[in-house]
Write a protein that holds these residues in place. Structure first.
Motif, PDB file in Angstrom:
ATOM      1  N   TYR A 447       0.843  -1.186   0.000  1.00 14.39           N
ATOM      2  CA  TYR A 447       0.000   0.000   0.000  1.00 14.39           C
ATOM      3  C   TYR A 447       0.886   1.246   0.000  1.00 14.39           C
ATOM      4  CZ  TYR A 447      -3.989  -2.991   1.146  1.00 14.39           C
ATOM      5  OH  TYR A 447      -4.967  -3.954   1.104  1.00 14.39           O
ATOM      6  N   GLU A 512     -12.542  -5.379 -11.807  1.00 16.36           N
ATOM      7  CA  GLU A 512     -12.731  -4.366 -10.777  1.00 16.36           C
ATOM      8  C   GLU A 512     -13.918  -4.737  -9.890  1.00 16.36           C
ATOM      9  OE1 GLU A 512     -10.856  -1.658 -10.173  1.00 16.36           O
ATOM     10  OE2 GLU A 512      -9.471  -2.315 -11.747  1.00 16.36           O
ATOM     11  N   ILE A 521     -12.512   3.414  -2.295  1.00 18.45           N
ATOM     12  CA  ILE A 521     -11.247   2.676  -2.304  1.00 18.45           C
ATOM     13  C   ILE A 521     -10.164   3.551  -1.682  1.00 18.45           C
ATOM     14  CG2 ILE A 521      -9.460   1.643  -3.738  1.00 18.45           C
ATOM     15  CD1 ILE A 521     -11.577   0.846  -5.733  1.00 18.45           C
ATOM     16  N   LYS A 524      -4.766   0.190  -2.803  1.00 17.97           N
ATOM     17  CA  LYS A 524      -4.786  -0.991  -3.657  1.00 17.97           C
ATOM     18  C   LYS A 524      -3.389  -1.568  -3.767  1.00 17.97           C
ATOM     19  CE  LYS A 524      -5.573  -2.365  -8.492  1.00 17.97           C
ATOM     20  NZ  LYS A 524      -5.929  -1.893  -9.857  1.00 17.97           N
ATOM     21  N   ASN A 552      -5.949  -8.826  -6.875  1.00 13.47           N
ATOM     22  CA  ASN A 552      -5.820  -7.429  -6.455  1.00 13.47           C
ATOM     23  C   ASN A 552      -6.527  -7.263  -5.117  1.00 13.47           C
ATOM     24  OD1 ASN A 552      -4.303  -6.211  -8.504  1.00 13.47           O
ATOM     25  ND2 ASN A 552      -6.094  -6.029  -9.837  1.00 13.47           N
ATOM     26  N   GLU A 553      -5.876  -6.600  -4.208  1.00 10.95           N
ATOM     27  CA  GLU A 553      -6.477  -6.361  -2.897  1.00 10.95           C
ATOM     28  C   GLU A 553      -6.784  -4.875  -2.764  1.00 10.95           C
ATOM     29  OE1 GLU A 553      -5.356  -8.527   0.879  1.00 10.95           O
ATOM     30  OE2 GLU A 553      -4.466  -6.562   1.281  1.00 10.95           O
ATOM     31  N   TYR A 554      -8.006  -4.581  -2.367  1.00 12.66           N
ATOM     32  CA  TYR A 554      -8.463  -3.205  -2.217  1.00 12.66           C
ATOM     33  C   TYR A 554      -8.772  -2.933  -0.750  1.00 12.66           C
ATOM     34  CZ  TYR A 554      -9.178  -3.577  -7.277  1.00 12.66           C
ATOM     35  OH  TYR A 554      -8.999  -3.774  -8.625  1.00 12.66           O
ATOM     36  N   VAL A 556     -10.981  -0.802   1.421  1.00 14.38           N
ATOM     37  CA  VAL A 556     -12.226  -0.089   1.111  1.00 14.38           C
ATOM     38  C   VAL A 556     -12.868   0.451   2.379  1.00 14.38           C
ATOM     39  CG1 VAL A 556     -14.526  -0.314   0.102  1.00 14.38           C
ATOM     40  CG2 VAL A 556     -12.594  -1.545  -0.919  1.00 14.38           C
TER      41      VAL A 556
END
Length: 573
Positions: A447, A512, A521, A524, A552-554, A556
């Motif tokens: 991140y 997405e 978001i 990411k 993919n890690e978000y 949120v």
């Protein structure tokens, strides 16, 4: 490189080995065992409590899971948690591994009369995949292997002086074994003293009366001293009854319970049989497994002419194998302390070993390097990820991969160079594994600093597929208050966004996530998944890498609210 193990070869492979063990030491993707996460958790919690004992943990049923020595070392190396990095936690493990290799070199060089043989034994041991996998992360194995091996190295080094010692060596051995027990388990006193008894018996030329009269008291003294050191845990811990219940009865006695049908059937059938124990012990050698098998075959052929030291090494292996065949839970990991003995046998028979074992090793190395190059090339070209430019290697990575593959090919087609190149290529393969995942160690897998600063002090929910997996996220989101949910739900966007105010959720590469109107978001990154199903593994082998190996890690922010303290069981605990 020549057929014989020359001085120039020795220095090159030694430097390569040192580099390999230090390269990527702080990597989240370094080959390891999942136990590292719970051990990190116990260190952090105990350090936060400000006292060496009792050990602290928020995990259900995992507190006194291991003796305190390794946790004390973690507290010291991280300065009571103030330097919370993988490098700070792991460097003592590499130091232990390096010291084990050094004392192995001294012992073998002394009794063989050849420094080359001693150095070769140390390098072969370092080339074993189990040594690399368990000898670098923050685990109990490096100190256990070191302290258990030291007395046997001393016997091989000093010979008659150590065997005839009435007090000095027994006290030294008792102290060393005690440190091993305080690192791993009191149960290791059984194989250790059994092996010592066999050593003394062999030294007395298999005379039972002589060994009973001259050496039995030494073995008893060593056992008493070692258990006395281990007993310091009970003496110093303010809650010794908890140690007895959780560690002695739960962690150790429970390993004798039948795991499937009954004890005798488990002994000869299934994944915990003695046959699997033998297989997994040999597999500890990794790419050198078939070289080890050829060395044991050579040893059997020349069994009538084996030296005293060779016989002692085989007795060491036999003692540990017999003892660890008794519990119903059997694992080749328990026999890591005998792998230096196997490496020594390979070194002693090096010039007499047939080429087939080394050629199989070279073929395995070629397959591994070619697979890494193929996958890496497709990732960089985005054939697997579908997003150009997101996965980039340094040009040096491809130079290294090309040189490694070329070297292995030379080894395959050159009889004179096969053995030496097979050994060197083991280290090239380990470096290639680390280098191939290097993009995830950079901005791609982390991140941004603004994201990290934005969640300091906030409650964040993260996916957990292993106990204490949140300890890894503490390296990614330092300062956040972390909670875990089941990793299998990481792609359940609606469920997560309606349950947790600030949550890390995952989505397949190229897709997405469909978020709610009020969701935002915050950050990411890309992550590599673990613990795949059989179907997913088959799909990965067919080339569907981006769909199953990476996500993919978000991070949120959602409109959900949750009352604190958090209600429900934390999946990381």
């Amino acid at each position: 490189m020549r057929g014989s193990f020359t001085y120039r070869n020795t220095i090159f492979i030694l430097l390569l080995g040192v580099f390999t063990y230090l390269y990527g030491l702080d990597s989240r993707f370094a080959p390891k065992n999942g136990d590292e996460y719970p051990y990190m958790h116990i260190v952090r919690m105990t350090a936060d409590a400000g006292a060496w004992l009792p050990l602290q943990s928020e995990m259900d049923g995992i507190k006194n899971t291991k003796p305190p020595l390794v946790f004390w070392e973690g507290i010291a190396s991280t300065s009571w948690g103030s330097d919370w990095t993988l490098l700070a936690l792991r460097w003592p493990s590499v130091l232990y591994t390096g010291l084990t290799a050094f004392f192995l070199f001294l012992a073998v060089a002394r009794f063989s009369g050849k420094k080359q043989t001693g150095l070769l034994a140390a390098l072969v041991w370092l080339s074993f995949f189990a040594t690399y996998r368990y000898g670098r992360p923050f685990l109990t194995d490096p100190p256990e292997v070191f302290w258990l091996s030291l007395p046997f190295f001393a016997l091989l080094y000093w010979g008659r002086t150590a065997f005839e010692s009435k007090l000095f060596f027994p006290v030294l051995a008792g102290a060393c074994f005690g440190m091993a027990l305080l690192s791993k388990s009191f149960a290791y006193i059984a194989p250790a003293t059994f092996a010592l008894g066999l050593f003394y018996w062999r030294w007395r030329e298999w005379s039972i009366p002589k060994v009973l009269l001259q050496d039995l008291y030494k073995v008893i003294l060593i056992a008493v001293l070692a258990l006395g050191v281990f007993a310091l845990w009970f003496l110093l811990d303010p809650f010794p009854e908890a140690v007895w219940k959780e560690f002695v009865l739960g962690e150790n006695a429970g390993k004798f319970e039948a795991r499937s049908s009954n004890y005798l059937l488990d002994l000869v059938l299934g994944g915990d049989s003695i046959w699997m124990l033998a297989l997994t012990t040999l597999a500890n050698a990794g790419l050198f497994t078939f070289v080890l098998i050829s060395a044991l075959m050579q040893c059997w052929k020349q069994r009538r002419f084996i030296s005293l030291e060779e016989g002692l090494l085989l007795l060491l292996v036999l003692a540990f194998f017999i003892v660890f065949s008794l519990p119903s839970q059997r694992s080749g990991r328990y026999l890591l302390p005998v792998m230096p003995a196997f490496a020594t046998l390979i070194a002693m028979y090096w010039d007499r070993l047939p080429l087939w074992g080394f050629r199989i090793s070279l073929l395995l190395e070629l397959v591994l390097l070619a697979a890494l190059a193929w996958v890496g090339g497709n990732l960089q070209l985005s054939n697997f990820l579908g997003q150009p430019g997101i996965w980039n290697y340094s040009p040096w990575h491809w130079v290294f991969m090309g040189l490694a593959i070329a070297l292995v090919l030379i080894g395959i087609f050159s009889r004179e160079r096969s053995k030496t190149i097979a050994l060197a290529a083991c280290f090239f393969c380990y470096c290639a594994l680390t280098s191939s995942l290097a993009p995830l160690e950079g901005a791609l897998g982390r991140y941004s600093q603004s994201t990290i600063q934005g969640v300091v002090g906030q409650d964040v929910w993260v996916p957990c597929d292993y106990r204490a997996k949140d300890e890894e996220y503490r390296l990614l989101l330092p300062g956040a208050t972390l909670h875990g949910y089941l990793a299998k739900d990481a792609n359940q966007i609606d469920l997560l966004s309606s349950t947790y105010p600030l949550v890390a959720l995952q989505s397949p590469i190229g897709i997405e996530p469909e978020l709610c109107d009020s969701c935002k978001i915050v950050g990411k990154r890309m992550e590599m998944r673990a613990r795949h199903s059989d179907a997913e593994i088959r799909a990965i082998l067919k080339g569907h890498i981006g769909e199953h190996l990476f996500v993919n890690e978000y991070l949120v922010s959602t409109p959900a609210t949750i009352a604190l303290p958090v209600v429900g069981k934390d999946a990381c605990r």
